[in-house]
Design an enzyme around this catalytic site. Structure first.
Site, PDB file in Angstrom:
ATOM      1  N   CYS A 157       3.151  -5.121  -1.859  1.00  0.00           N
ATOM      2  CA  CYS A 157       3.543  -4.950  -0.449  1.00  0.00           C
ATOM      3  C   CYS A 157       2.466  -4.166   0.315  1.00  0.00           C
ATOM      4  O   CYS A 157       2.238  -2.996   0.031  1.00  0.00           O
ATOM      5  CB  CYS A 157       4.887  -4.225  -0.426  1.00  0.00           C
ATOM      6  SG  CYS A 157       5.358  -3.520   1.142  1.00  0.00           S
ATOM      7  N   CYS A 213       3.669  -1.059   2.178  1.00  0.00           N
ATOM      8  CA  CYS A 213       4.002  -0.020   1.190  1.00  0.00           C
ATOM      9  C   CYS A 213       2.754   0.762   0.806  1.00  0.00           C
ATOM     10  O   CYS A 213       2.800   1.983   0.642  1.00  0.00           O
ATOM     11  CB  CYS A 213       4.603  -0.639  -0.071  1.00  0.00           C
ATOM     12  SG  CYS A 213       6.154  -1.510   0.184  1.00  0.00           S
TER      13      CYS A 213
END
Length: 101
Positions: free
Chosen positions: A31, A34
């Site tokens: 991600c 993230c």
């Protein structure tokens, strides 16, 4: 304080029984947002001794992600006395994460 890896095995002790406010970062290695939030979360863990910071890898801890209804990542959850008091989805600047605490 350093960041703690939260799993279903240590969740009860590290989060539910914590006397401190807990910031949980639900993330995954694939991600992009993230990876942007991760160093901010690490910084907060170092600079804020009154807060316990944990990271939950959603690929490895699907039960915990489901328990918190995590549909998108990163999801940040603030818990006090075993209860969710704040929850935010998506990358956030440090100031917004700090204001959640």
């Amino acid at each position: 304080m350093s960041v703690i890896t939260i799993t279903k095995d240590n969740f009860q002790k590290e989060v539910m029984e914590s006397a401190k406010t807990v910031l949980l970062d639900f993330w995954a290695s694939w991600c992009g947002p993230c990876r942007m939030v991760s160093p901010i979360v690490d910084q907060i863990a170092q600079e804020t001794p009154g807060v316990k910071v944990g990271k939950v890898n959603v690929d490895e801890q699907q039960e915990l992600a489901a328990a918190f209804n995590v549909m998108s990542i990163p999801t940040l959850v603030v818990m006090k006395e075993g209860k969710v008091v704040q929850q935010a989805v998506g990358a956030r600047p440090k100031s917004q994460i700090m204001s959640m605490l």
